[in-house]
Design an enzyme around this catalytic site. Structure first.
Site, short mmCIF file in Angstrom:
data_model
loop_
_atom_site.label_atom_id
_atom_site.label_comp_id
_atom_site.label_asym_id
_atom_site.label_seq_id
_atom_site.Cartn_x
_atom_site.Cartn_y
_atom_site.Cartn_z
N ARG A 48 0.84 -1.18 0.00
CA ARG A 48 0.00 0.00 0.00
C ARG A 48 0.89 1.24 0.00
O ARG A 48 2.11 1.15 0.16
CB ARG A 48 -0.96 -0.01 1.19
CG ARG A 48 -0.28 -0.37 2.52
CD ARG A 48 -0.89 0.34 3.66
NE ARG A 48 -0.68 1.76 3.52
CZ ARG A 48 0.47 2.38 3.77
NH1 ARG A 48 1.53 1.73 4.19
NH2 ARG A 48 0.59 3.69 3.60
N ALA A 50 0.72 5.13 -2.22
CA ALA A 50 0.64 5.42 -3.66
C ALA A 50 1.94 5.11 -4.40
O ALA A 50 1.90 4.41 -5.42
CB ALA A 50 0.23 6.89 -3.85
N GLN A 198 -3.21 2.88 9.51
CA GLN A 198 -1.86 3.02 8.96
C GLN A 198 -0.97 3.86 9.87
O GLN A 198 0.25 3.82 9.74
CB GLN A 198 -1.89 3.64 7.56
CG GLN A 198 -2.46 2.74 6.48
CD GLN A 198 -3.93 2.99 6.24
OE1 GLN A 198 -4.63 3.46 7.15
NE2 GLN A 198 -4.40 2.70 5.06
N ASP A 238 -2.45 10.72 -2.91
CA ASP A 238 -2.68 9.61 -3.83
C ASP A 238 -2.91 10.12 -5.24
O ASP A 238 -2.66 9.42 -6.22
CB ASP A 238 -3.87 8.77 -3.36
CG ASP A 238 -3.48 7.99 -2.12
OD1 ASP A 238 -3.49 8.58 -1.03
OD2 ASP A 238 -3.10 6.81 -2.25
N ASN A 248 -6.03 12.55 -0.76
CA ASN A 248 -5.20 11.72 0.12
C ASN A 248 -6.13 10.94 1.04
O ASN A 248 -7.34 11.08 1.01
CB ASN A 248 -4.22 12.62 0.91
CG ASN A 248 -3.16 11.82 1.65
OD1 ASN A 248 -2.58 10.90 1.09
ND2 ASN A 248 -2.93 12.15 2.91
N LYS A 249 -5.54 10.13 1.87
CA LYS A 249 -6.28 9.29 2.81
C LYS A 249 -7.39 10.06 3.51
O LYS A 249 -7.22 11.20 3.92
CB LYS A 249 -5.30 8.76 3.86
CG LYS A 249 -5.89 7.84 4.90
CD LYS A 249 -6.57 6.63 4.32
CE LYS A 249 -5.66 5.87 3.38
NZ LYS A 249 -6.40 4.93 2.51
#
Lengths: 357, 357
Positions: A48, A50, A198, A238, A248-249
């Site tokens: 995982r 990007a 994460q 990402d 992004n996340k």
């Protein structure tokens, strides 16, 4: 930098990956020697981040070409890899780059050329991350000086954009690791980053490198920002649109709002491989929604030392599992690219990447 | 409304509480018949929610007075209860109110009078929550009409401020339950609310009452607000300052920022027992920080149906566990009190509570 989360076998037949669904509890390596194994590893987030999923997909395409290097097989393998995750543009970019390199040569050479191209992508990624680290280090140095140098620079990060998400320095954490190497004191607030947690990967990798850090819930960082306990926010991306909007996340957007309100600088680390020059802004970026089990259950180590999943709520509770969000460019202080720090705008990006005009 | 999370025994000797550390997996009742048992239940969050801990502490003081009703014992018991949780003002308010009632009568009558006063607080709380529900229902009705009435009103809530946190309707969820009773269609987005995951309690209690809902991670609600999937945000409060600043479960502030940015109305449900009239603004509200285990571990139901704690990250990872944050009044569309909806300002509150001038 001793460990990389992906190692390519010298003979071009497989890659080995550190299974990130087992971390931080178990360091388990998986050998991926087929298109299917690579696609599954990306889809299930064994790999995982990007940059790393781009590199993994690049190698995956090369592995597929060893079995069948026809135009049709190439197209099908590329489609399988592109479909594994929708949001990160690196994946599409890397697959297209390897496809292009392979198509340009005779079938007999395709697997070898694709493998070499994947290696080139990996090498460029390492260089880009290192350069992002250097440019970001400049920002951290200036903050340290501006605050009188008396205490560590306090960085807040969300998700994991360190060496687990790339190959060496990572993106958002590259300035942190460069600071640690240069003896500039830094401390990192690590958002937990539900649902996949994460942040605990970030805590693990910072711990491996000896960087001081503390984990907070995703809810807590607004308070830390409001109360002056954060000097700078560094996140990954990402996909970045041409105008500087950053996808992004999920949760990044909330931190950007709180940083803006608190007057704390907020930067995204943006390797150019994550820029989607075809998108005028971030509104059209596809937002991945994943299976509900990631929200309804949490994995961790039980009292007997086994990795166990526990259910948080009543069985059958409806859930919505949104993977990403878009932070509009105006909320970003800047974008740290491998070519320098850009203003979060089309003009800012084009000043560093004039070939995209 | 069949179940209440606290039942007072008719003889004044004990209360029974639904242990909220076991929910939503197990419905376990605990009988609390001593000051120590009550204090522990509040501290460990077997009872939780600002209104409910006030009521519980009120009964706890009455229970303590059965053993020793001297001035000294009264003072000591009040101090023990006040020290259990620092942020919610209801606790202090309820303890002081029962103390005052007890001190006003001879020692022989103190336990009985204190018990009656606790009962009065409970009854007033139920009435206040019901009134908050009615005033909030008016807001939901107007939203439903404004959007043409074609679809449910989509409410976002954070933490648990429903009947588990009070006795019947709750605070933030009272308008939702009143809407359900009146046939006004509503759907609730429920923030998970790490670290204690009170969102799963909210999902459970909404499920018990048949109200449609879906759980999202705390990170996801910014995206939902940005993309127009929320019509109104309703939250509770642990302490409200005189100027309308609202201290509530950590993460509330981030949702307020995102709602403001999205132009979505954001209300706190504020029973007057949660207003600290002595505080000019929210900056001085003590923010509880709790033990790190709440962040490092998560409780849930394992595959064998047992409630199990799992560790999320490497042992010994530093953690900061912040319980609350303050949303400045200017980010609130209004405060739903038992006397009506007030502007989130001193003038707004004083217009409804002129006795506090």
């Amino acid at each position: 930098m001793a460990v990389r989360p992906l190692v390519a076998s010298p003979d071009g037949s497989a890659i080995s990956i550190l299974d990130q669904t087992r971390l931080p509890h178990e360091e388990e390596w998986r050998r991926l020697d087929s298109l299917e194994a690579v696609a599954t590893a990306i889809r299930t987030m064994q790999v995982r981040g990007a940059p790393l999923i781009g590199i993994t997909a690049a190698y995956g395409l090369a592995i597929a070409l060893r079995i069948d290097a026809s135009d049709q097989a190439l197209g099908e393998a590329a489609a399988v890899l592109r479909a594994t995750r929708p949001t990160a543009i690196n994946l599409r970019w890397a697959v297209e780059r390897v496809s292009g390199a392979a198509r340009a040569v005779p079938r007999a050479d395709r697997a070898r050329i694709a493998w070499a191209e994947a290696g080139a992508i990996a090498a460029e990624d390492i260089a880009a991350c290192r350069a992002i680290g250097d440019h970001g280090l400049g920002l951290l140095r200036r903050l340290h000086q501006a605050q009188g140098g008396g205490r560590p620079v306090r960085v807040l990060t969300h998700c994991n954009a360190g060496w687990l998400a790339a190959l060496e320095y990572g993106t958002a954490l590259a300035p942190v690791y460069r600071a640690a190497e240069e003896g500039l004191p830094v401390e990192v607030w690590v958002d937990e980053t539900r649902p996949r947690n994460q942040g605990w990967l970030t805590a693990w990798e910072l711990g491996q490198r000896g960087v001081p850090h503390a984990v907070v819930t995703d809810n807590a960082s607004g308070h830390l920002l409001q109360r002056g306990e954060v000097d700078i926010v560094l996140v990954g991306t990402d996909r970045t649109a041409r105008n500087g909007d950053v996808c992004n996340k999920v949760g990044t957007w909330l931190k950007a709002l709180a940083a803006d309100e608190a007057g704390v600088p907020f930067y995204a680390a943006v390797p150019s491989s994550s820029i989607d020059w075809s998108l005028a802004d971030g509104r059209a970026i596809p937002i991945e929604e994943r299976e509900s089990g990631e929200v309804t259950h949490v994995h961790g180590l039980d009292g007997t030392g086994r990795v166990t999943a526990v259910a948080l709520g009543p069985a059958g509770t409806p859930v919505r599992n949104i993977g990403f969000d878009v932070t509009p460019a105006r909320y970003l202080t800047g974008l740290i690219t491998e070519r320098g720090v850009a203003a979060a705008s089309e003009a800012g990006l084009l000043a560093l990447f004039p070939e995209q005009r």
